[in-house]
Scaffold this active site. Structure first.
Site, PDB file in Angstrom:
ATOM      1  N   ARG A  95       1.070  -1.289  -0.062  1.00 10.91           N
ATOM      2  CA  ARG A  95       0.040  -0.066   0.223  1.00 10.91           C
ATOM      3  C   ARG A  95       0.982   1.339   0.012  1.00 10.91           C
ATOM      4  NH1 ARG A  95      -3.780  -1.491   4.714  1.00 10.91           N
ATOM      5  NH2 ARG A  95      -1.862  -2.336   5.481  1.00 10.91           N
TER       6      ARG A  95
ATOM      7  N   ASN B  75      -6.492  -2.595   1.894  1.00 10.23           N
ATOM      8  CA  ASN B  75      -6.547  -4.079   1.894  1.00 10.23           C
ATOM      9  C   ASN B  75      -7.847  -4.738   1.938  1.00 10.23           C
ATOM     10  OD1 ASN B  75      -3.716  -4.649   1.688  1.00 10.23           O
ATOM     11  ND2 ASN B  75      -3.535  -4.830   3.706  1.00 10.23           N
TER      12      ASN B  75
END
Ligand SMILES: [Zn+2]
Ligand SMILES: [Zn+2]
EC number: 6.2.-.-
Length: 758
Positions: A23, A41
């Site tokens: 990320r 996520n």
């Protein structure tokens, strides 16, 4: 910042993308291309919404795969258009939870990275000498994950609340700890303690205390990443002997940890591929030829030509290695045949009486994982034990599993496998399913995998052997379809799966023992196999195994069975007969009468017989010991090979007795064990190559697959592979999946799926 002409896309990224800094990487990428939006996520992987100029979005999307972080494994990126909403900046949003994770992956644990190591050694850094430092590129993963999606609250680091300084790093997109879930420091994270044999804390710096104990010849239990280890100084013969005795007659070689590659180079001869494996992020134990002058006690690896070495993979191991400045033995913290201890109370109880002191910490281990073990074959990795640093990375296959599969594996060196979609997750090494402890570890492992990969098995695959505990476990599952897979078919299928090859091939499956389709014990098999089924095209000549399991523990019994078949009462004068004069007649009678003497075509038992005849080993302390020691004795300069006939028929039979007879003749004539070992290896390989050629002529098949634990033997492997290549066969050998029983669950899974597809 999205002006006119801006587009918006919704992106899904699947693969190993959680817990690897994905990320933060996406944030950085978005910044670089001036793209706005968010990333998060979910149980399936990573979701992204991105908005920007079309060319920027294209570059951003391509970068997701091309520039992914070192530990990531991007399997699929899918893009769909969305309505532009404007806005600016790019941020990480909360994880989305769901009932049925479909593509999310948990990454394996990774060895300490160079940047963290620099901090560890920097007196000015706030993590100077901190044993739990980690970042997005390194640290614990699988062993601390309790669930998905991968977030701190779904790891055992949930026990520790981040301090303000750590929280800043965690939240700063420019920091290398941005969203590193196990981030911590001395102020907020786990801490180390040294405990005496009585379990009471010892005063002083724990690393210093433990180092002092080791230098005084004591056995120290060290809590690592995937469990407890036992350590002694590698050069201290008395300490190594004490460790062996306390582990209860342990005779397996111990692995040695060296501070760095240069120090490892004083222990073993490292070819470039071995050094790459040694220093890579998985940090396995690498088996390499031991140096004659290695500063290591003989008792570390008696009878072995190779030595298993590894480098530190946590800051704790680094600190200890640097303080000691000499290599130390690091072996699983357990008694022989038990699983590795990893829960604190249990470890302290089980290792009391084994360890003189404990170096422990308060970060819980959720999933145990032994050290992985690899060899090098032709410059490539050959995984022997696939565990820490490897599991649970998926083994990608080019076929789909129509329904979720659980494959329960074999009895010895057990691993299991859960599979869904086109991914198979082979578990870490569980061990020999022969005790309650190991069976519990197996059952807990299955539950854990099913949870973290969101698999509810509909198909359960198991071995044919009704007495394997893994088979019993499979048959106990409710509301599933059971599929029994023959042991050696599973071996060949595991090799096919690793290569994405659907067969048919000529499979050579050489191992210790597995139940055959005809009820006898197989282990030296030539199978014409694809994923669905197989035909036994050939095998090694079968002999009785006098005493069954006793013959496995006592290789000299296999020598008795073979020599009696070849010579009857006219035995040549051999030392092996003399050594067992008293029991020999009874064992021979047992074999002749077929009393408790199952027939076996096992290659492993053939190695046993020759090892005993050559005077290498009569009785073993662990599975495969006689064969490993016979391999270690091979004289590389010897060019001779024992001849063996092929007995035509259906199936074809390799007259293994010819090899045994020739070896016995040589030994009786005083030929040394090194040359006998070499002639046997070369003769067996030549016979296998001729047998494959015959099967190839009959079937038209030109591809061979080699599997089974015997093919961990790189001397035999090289001889068979080069022989088959000379015959212009394409040869499939293992690399990332173990050739031994540790790979069998993967084979069971793909065979079950192939039959489920029909
Ligand atoms: Zn790091
Ligand atoms: Zn902190």
């Amino acid at each position: 910042m999205s002006g006119t002409g801006a587009r918006r896309i919704r992106v899904r990224v699947e693969g190993l993308v959680q817990g690897v800094g994905f990320r933060p990487f996406v944030c950085g990428l978005a910044g670089a291309y001036g793209v706005s939006g968010f990333v998060g996520n979910d149980p399936g992987g990573v979701f992204i919404e991105a908005e920007g100029e079309p060319s920027a979005l294209d570059a951003f999307t391509a970068g997701l795969t091309a520039q992914a972080p070192p530990l990531a494994l991007v399997e699929r990126v899918s893009v769909e258009p969305a309505e532009p909403v404007g806005g600016s900046g790019f941020r990480i949003v909360a994880s989305r939870r769901g009932e049925q994770p479909d593509g999310a992956l948990v990454s394996p644990d990774a060895g300490t990275c160079a940047a963290c190591l620099r901090e560890l050694r920097d007196p000015g850094d706030r993590r100077h000498r901190y044993p739990f430092a980690n970042c997005t590129d390194c640290g614990p993963r699988f062993t601390i994950v309790t669930g998905v999606p991968y977030d701190r609250c779904a790891t055992t680091m949930a026990d520790f609340e981040m301090c303000a300084a750590c929280a800043l790093e965690y939240g700063d997109p420019g920091d290398r700890r941005f969203h590193a879930q196990p981030v911590c420091c001395p102020a907020c994270g786990p801490s180390l303690r040294a405990l005496g044999a009585d379990g009471l804390p010892a005063a002083g710096d724990p690393v210093e205390v433990a180092a002092g104990w080791l230098e005084a010849g004591r056995v120290v239990a060290i809590k690592g990443l995937g469990g407890y280890h036992l350590a002694v100084l590698a050069a201290d013969g008395a300490a190594v002997a004490a460790l062996r005795a306390r582990k209860r007659r342990e005779s397996r070689p111990f692995a040695v940890l060296a501070a760095d590659a240069a120090a490892a180079g004083t222990l073993v001869h490292l070819e470039p591929a071995a050094e790459r494996l040694l220093t890579g992020t998985s940090r396995p134990i690498v088996l390499a030829p031991r140096r004659r002058d290695a500063p290591v006690a003989g008792a570390v690896a008696p009878g072995a030509r190779d030595l298993g070495v590894m480098l530190p993979y946590t800051p704790l191991h680094h600190l200890l290695a640097e303080r000691l400045a000499v290599p130390y033995v690091l072996t699983s913290g357990n008694l022989t045949d038990e699983p590795i201890a990893y829960r604190d109370e249990e470890a302290l109880r089980r290792l009391a009486g084994v360890a003189d002191g404990f170096l422990v910490h308060d970060r819980r281990i959720e999933a145990p994982a032994d050290d992985s073990l690899v060899r090098v074959f032709r410059g490539r990795e050959l995984v022997v034990r696939r565990s820490r640093g490897y599991a649970p990375a998926p083994v990608g296959v080019p076929w789909r599993f129509p329904r979720p599969v659980l494959a329960c594996g074999a009895q010895l060196k057990n691993t299991f496998c859960v599979a869904r979609g086109n991914q198979a997750f082979l578990s870490q090494h569980i061990g020999d399913l022969e005790s309650y402890e190991t069976l519990r570890s197996f059952a807990e492992g299955v539950e854990h995998f099913c949870r973290i990969f969101g698999v509810r098995p509909a198909v359960v695959a198991h071995d044919l052997h009704p007495e394997y505990l893994s088979t019993a476990y499979a048959r106990d599952r409710e509301d599933v379809d059971l599929i029994a897979v023959q042991h050696h078919h599973a071996h060949i299928a595991s090799c096919l799966a690793e290569h994405g090859h659907g067969g048919p091939v000529i499979g050579v499956a050489f191992d210790g023992l597995g139940l055959g389709a005809d009820g006898t014990l197989w282990g030296g098999e030539l199978l014409v196999a694809d994923l669905v089924s197989f035909r036994r095209a050939g095998h090694l000549e079968a002999v009785p195994m006098p005493g069954g399991a006793a013959a496995v523990r006592q290789p000299w019994r296999m020598a008795a069975a073979w020599l009696d078949r070849i010579h009857g009462d006219a035995l040549p004068g051999l030392a092996v007969v003399g050594r067992h004069r008293e029991q020999w007649p009874a064992v021979v009678r047992m074999a002749r009468a077929g009393l408790n003497s199952p027939l076996t075509s096992s290659a492993g038992r053939l190695f046993d017989a020759v090892a005993a005849i050559a005077g290498v080993r009569d009785v073993i302390g662990y599975e495969g010991q006689a064969a490993a020691e016979l391999e270690a004795r091979v004289d590389p300069g010897e060019r001779g090979a024992y001849p063996a006939r092929l007995i035509e028929g259906e199936p074809l039979v390799i007259a293994a007795g010819d090899l045994v007879g020739a070896a016995a003749e040589d030994v009786a004539a005083g030929v040394d064990a090194g040359r006998v070992a070499a002639r046997f290896h070369r003769g067996l390989a030549a016979a296998v190559v001729r047998a494959v050629r015959v099967v190839g002529e009959g079937t038209g098949l030109r591809t061979a697959a080699l599997s089974g634990g015997v093919f961990q033997n790189t001397v035999l492997l090289e001889a068979v592979v080069s022989g088959l290549e000379r015959e212009r066969f394409q040869v499939l050998v293992h690399s990332r999946v173990p050739p031994g029983d540790g790979g069998i669950a993967l084979g069971q899974a793909v065979v079950a799926a192939a039959n489920d597809r029909r």
